[in-house]
Design an enzyme around this catalytic site. Structure first.
Site, PDB file in Angstrom:
ATOM      1  N   ASP A  24       1.937  15.045   5.888  1.00  0.00           N
ATOM      2  CA  ASP A  24       2.471  15.733   4.709  1.00  0.00           C
ATOM      3  C   ASP A  24       2.320  14.879   3.461  1.00  0.00           C
ATOM      4  O   ASP A  24       2.203  13.650   3.540  1.00  0.00           O
ATOM      5  CB  ASP A  24       3.952  16.077   4.917  1.00  0.00           C
ATOM      6  CG  ASP A  24       4.778  14.861   5.256  1.00  0.00           C
ATOM      7  OD1 ASP A  24       4.287  14.016   6.055  1.00  0.00           O
ATOM      8  OD2 ASP A  24       5.904  14.727   4.744  1.00  0.00           O
ATOM      9  N   GLU A  25       2.327  15.544   2.343  1.00  0.00           N
ATOM     10  CA  GLU A  25       2.434  14.922   1.021  1.00  0.00           C
ATOM     11  C   GLU A  25       1.455  13.777   0.777  1.00  0.00           C
ATOM     12  O   GLU A  25       1.858  12.700   0.319  1.00  0.00           O
ATOM     13  CB  GLU A  25       3.875  14.422   0.796  1.00  0.00           C
ATOM     14  CG  GLU A  25       4.899  15.533   0.792  1.00  0.00           C
ATOM     15  CD  GLU A  25       6.253  15.075   0.285  1.00  0.00           C
ATOM     16  OE1 GLU A  25       6.749  15.680  -0.662  1.00  0.00           O
ATOM     17  OE2 GLU A  25       6.801  14.097   0.845  1.00  0.00           O
ATOM     18  N   ILE A  26       0.186  14.021   1.047  1.00  0.00           N
ATOM     19  CA  ILE A  26      -0.789  12.979   0.734  1.00  0.00           C
ATOM     20  C   ILE A  26      -0.991  12.934  -0.773  1.00  0.00           C
ATOM     21  O   ILE A  26      -1.172  13.966  -1.421  1.00  0.00           O
ATOM     22  CB  ILE A  26      -2.111  13.230   1.476  1.00  0.00           C
ATOM     23  CG1 ILE A  26      -1.859  13.030   2.969  1.00  0.00           C
ATOM     24  CG2 ILE A  26      -3.201  12.298   0.969  1.00  0.00           C
ATOM     25  CD1 ILE A  26      -2.927  13.604   3.831  1.00  0.00           C
ATOM     26  N   HIS A  32       3.370   8.417   3.686  1.00  0.00           N
ATOM     27  CA  HIS A  32       4.693   8.007   4.190  1.00  0.00           C
ATOM     28  C   HIS A  32       4.599   6.808   5.131  1.00  0.00           C
ATOM     29  O   HIS A  32       5.253   6.763   6.173  1.00  0.00           O
ATOM     30  CB  HIS A  32       5.375   9.186   4.894  1.00  0.00           C
ATOM     31  CG  HIS A  32       5.764  10.288   3.951  1.00  0.00           C
ATOM     32  ND1 HIS A  32       6.856  10.207   3.129  1.00  0.00           N
ATOM     33  CD2 HIS A  32       5.183  11.485   3.677  1.00  0.00           C
ATOM     34  CE1 HIS A  32       6.927  11.316   2.393  1.00  0.00           C
ATOM     35  NE2 HIS A  32       5.935  12.093   2.702  1.00  0.00           N
TER      36      HIS A  32
END
Lengths: 589, 589
Positions: A346-348, A275
């Site tokens: 988050d969300e790698i 992100h």
């Protein structure tokens, strides 16, 4: 100031309202007289609220004053509440019985505030308990609290006992109150779309009115970098949506100070290493896969470059990554005195990292993606912890199936995890691993869900069959109603020991399809629903979920919020609150 | 006034934008140069929009003026647009190329408006076509139209060609435009919750900006009767939510006049014989089952007294019913000059009628429920038709499974049916029966859907399992996204002959969970999506649905609406429109 009676059964209803609690007192505890939808209420419902029958109210003296100890933030709050109390003139949706107010008696003259510890900082675990007594005979009301933050909660409660023009106030009231959970928050994403400072201040004020105490500010993301960081000014200069869509250090100072004046912690989140596409505008060398098309034609879902449009991840192998991060952390720590620091994680996305040559050779030489993340965490976590901060990460850092960190690199005393997937299951996984948790389950607490898909050309919406099922293109649909939020038990299925690791919860507004135009109606009154559940629970004295009884009270509280300038959305026709019980169903309850 | 470039690929994107339409011109028609997401656009997209390359713009003269024929409503519109054009200073989300504006050339001086028939009334079928030419060399632009209503559409179009500070205007532009459908509306329910007059005016203004032309005002229902009717003043005095929540004759006059000034018809709906519980406050004798609990414990769904809380139906057997209705119709016809009169007739509940003794004996003597409705229709329809009105009914009057009227009592020349159930199927049933239809399919056009259930104590929302499927308690969920609305083809599956009976469509906002606080965001920009589809269709020149191309334009148009004071909700991160195509998906489109 009087409403015409809309229904002939109104008077009967009112009589029932007056009678019911009386019966209730006889049969159960005398501390539970507020279980009826009487129009004068406090939201969130105090843990103990005594207003014995016959209920009484007095006028508020035009000279009514608040005395409070010498404390900068408490003084600001007292000044604010004094003005509100004198000027609000709230009209309850159902007018209280006229006989309630004894207009010939001496009006209430004052509220005195007493705090035993003026030095307690605004931080997780701060004592927010308070006691409030408004004597039946008038004179002065008394508010006592351990901390200034508890005193602020009590001031809010007092303000909700006042209504009408001229202002009247409930008297003979005795309140003992304290929250079930210490962490009660709203998360706002200011990267996907920008929110003016005034929107954030209005949100913090409304949070305080709901006794919420953590504004989790998801400041940056792949879409824009609106935070002006003194030591890294290029991040916002190039990464923001424009020079009129940034938060300067002065803006931050104003927001943080406003938070203190309202007893609301401002927890910054600088999401990384994923992100971070917007960082590439200033530092293209430290961001992998920046500005790539997020999901190339024909690629499988697991081969996309990000979970949604807007790609880019910090490269853990580039020394410059840490130079920028060090400067950034240093400045953010200075800008935000708050002891929690949210570091994202988050969300790698594996593919995004793999697309970079340096990462590629690291992996070719036997390295793993999780090792990459460990390198990143080991270089950044100590930077933050060494500044006496507790680091909050999204759960992914521990629970991801794809890229995660061994728990040995995440010291339990310094790390808190925020859960957002799989409802109760992930909460359980986190606390059973010994970590403290903040609950933001997407299935219950994500305020953006249910408004469809923001992709520009999704052909799925061209469907002439008109299905009324399905989630309408929203990954986390349907819309999370206030009832769903109110009923969510964040400690469901946990042992007593595990429950102690649950710090609290946060509703979250991600901003793909939100900005200042819809902020109030997306957040309120749904965040109010969570606020009550985390403050005093969602059950009545018998242990039954109290959503039915809460409906009338929430209608009323929503109406008061609107009067205070918060555009909370309505939850029912006005007819329903005027005709108590008539909008219920007896067939599925 | 310049935005920093957020992405290095912005310039490339801009170049692509400039190049793409050029290629398009060569390969297809020269009238289709606006298919790229160039920041200067008109919403809804005109049927023919020529702005040949190289595109040009001029400054707008500070003395810019609009000349128009002598017509009260057109003059009001011209004055309004002149002010808007001089003061709006809209900033496109993506700044147009600076070279577009030739600042050294003589600015545009004037717009002259020409109307061939100043007497054409504002009514269904009014000619709304117009031609607009803004010469490349400046001087004066020219707008010609058959009617003042068409001229208003053209004024709106011109206003959308203007942007920036100082104001610039696109020149060398040639537009020929007219709508596909004559009836393009928004329905608003002002009974379940009340909307201040200002909210209605703002909605009408926004409708006009979207070239929508029918404000269908669902004024009364079971929950409140806010319309002050001179000959039946008790209806509002007792049936409204309060004396501050009514529409007086002066309010109506103001709204109707405002509609004329904006080319928006104001069609009143007095829903009856069902949905009349509020009438019982003044006339309990003419309403059956008023103020009953809507769905008694243990009763089957088909044995409820109304489709939702709020019971009451006019009794077709009571002479006084028609005395009240005659007075009401008389006044409503006087208050609303509009040739359409919406008489409701939806959701008649058998049980509600049956609960009345007079109805009971009628049925016992061999009468049927449908005969009851026929009595009602035969006594009321002529009242309205005799005043030169076309009566609009909800489809139920013809299609209900339970209570309906034989088509012989519904003369096709005087009756229009509005469909809301079963998507295309009911549209087809209506037109194949020879009736004209207005399409408001709940599965596509109901703006209130997807926000859950308003019942006060529905235990279904106490579910800890966190399902992300299902409609979230909303009978017509999920939320109708702008894409679903945009893609809906209201004449799907109809023969050419049947298509001619489709007057158009309306999006509808029922107000169980809506009022002024959420009005703008519930209606806009989703009503804009319908507005374009009904004006110039939802397909590009090749016949392909143009939702992908529409996304950028709708972002831009939504932003202009917000600048005009309409709180339309955002549909994407700003990043998406700044990075054209990057928020698309190539995998499901």
């Amino acid at each position: 100031m009087s409403f015409p009676l809309r229904n002939s059964n109104f008077i009967i209803n009112t009589l029932l309202i007056l009678i019911t609690p009386l019966l209730f007192i006889i049969s159960t505890s005398p501390t539970t007289t507020s279980s009826s939808p009487f129009p004068i209420n406090v939201w969130p419902k105090p843990t103990t609220f005594r207003w014995p029958h016959p209920r009484r109210a007095l006028l508020l003296s035009p000279a009514f004053s608040i005395s409070s100890p010498n404390h900068r933030h408490l003084a600001a709050a007292a000044t604010r509440y004094l003005r509100l109390i004198h000027t609000e003139h709230h009209r309850p949706l159902v007018p209280p019985p006229a006989a309630l107010v004894n207009a010939s008696a001496a009006p209430l003259q004052a509220l005195s505030v007493h705090v035993s510890d003026l030095t307690a900082p605004l931080a997780h675990g701060a004592d927010e308990s308070y006691s409030l007594t408004v004597p039946a005979g008038g004179g002065a009301a008394r508010l006592t609290a351990r901390t200034v933050w508890g005193a602020m909660r009590g001031l809010e409660t007092f303000s909700q006992l006042v209504w009408g023009d001229p202002s009247a106030v409930a008297v003979g009231v005795d309140i003992e109150d304290s929250p079930d959970y210490g962490h009660r928050g709203v998360m706002l994403d200011t990267s996907r779309n920008y929110y003016p400072v005034e929107d954030i201040l209005r949100t913090i004020a409304a949070m305080s009115a709901n006794k919420l105490n953590v504004f989790h500010w998801h400041i940056t993301d792949s879409h824009s970098f609106p935070l002006v960081v003194p030591s890294e000014p290029e991040l916002a200069a190039k990464g923001s949506y424009g020079s009129d869509m940034v938060y300067t250090p002065d803006d931050v100072k104003r927001i943080v100070e406003f938070g203190f004046d309202h007893g609301v912690r401002v927890v910054p989140e600088i999401d990384s290493p994923a992100h971070t596409g917007s960082w590439a505008e200033a530092y293209p060398d430290i961001v992998t896969c920046a500005n790539k098309f997020w999901w190339p034609a024909g690629a499988k879902w697991e081969d996309r470059f990000a979970s949604e449009p807007g790609t880019g991840q910090l490269n853990p192998l580039k020394p410059n990554t840490y130079k920028v991060l060090r400067n950034l952390i240093n400045d953010v720590v200075r800008l935000f005195p708050e002891p929690f620091f949210h570091a994202g994680a988050d969300e790698i996305n594996p593919n995004c990292w793999k697309s970079d040559p340096t990462v590629h050779s690291f992996l070719s030489n036997g390295g793993t993606l999780s090792q990459l993340l460990e390198i990143f965490v080991n270089k950044t976590l100590p930077e933050v912890v060494s500044r006496n901060k507790t680091v909050v990460y999204w759960e992914d850092v521990l629970l991801s199936d794809v890229v995660k960190v061994d728990s040995k690199f995440l010291p339990k005393e310094s790390v808190v995890l925020q859960t957002w997937n799989n409802g109760h299951n992930n909460t359980k996984r986190i606390v059973s691993s010994g970590y403290r948790v903040i609950v933001s389950s997407a299935e219950f607490y994500y305020l953006d869900c249910g408004h469809g898909d923001f992709l520009g050309n999704n052909s799925a919406s061209d469907d002439q069959s008109g299905s009324t099922t399905g989630n309408g293109g929203s990954w986390c649909g349907p819309f999370k109603t206030w009832q769903v939020i109110y009923n969510y038990d964040i400690d469901y299925g946990l042992s007593e020991e595990e429950k102690r690791l649950v710090l609290g919860g946060e509703v979250a507004l991600w901003s793909e399809q939100a900005d200042g135009t819809v902020l109030d109606s997306r957040v309120w009154p749904r965040a109010s629903a969570m606020a009550e559940t985390l403050w005093s629970g969602n059950r009545d004295e018998s242990g039954k979920k109290r959503y039915a009884e809460a409906t009338d009270r929430l209608n009323e509280w929503r109406s008061r919020m609107v009067r205070r300038g918060v555009g909370a959305e309505p939850i029912q026709p006005l007819w329903c609150v005027r005709n108590t019980g008539m909008c219920n169903t007896v067939n599925v309850a």
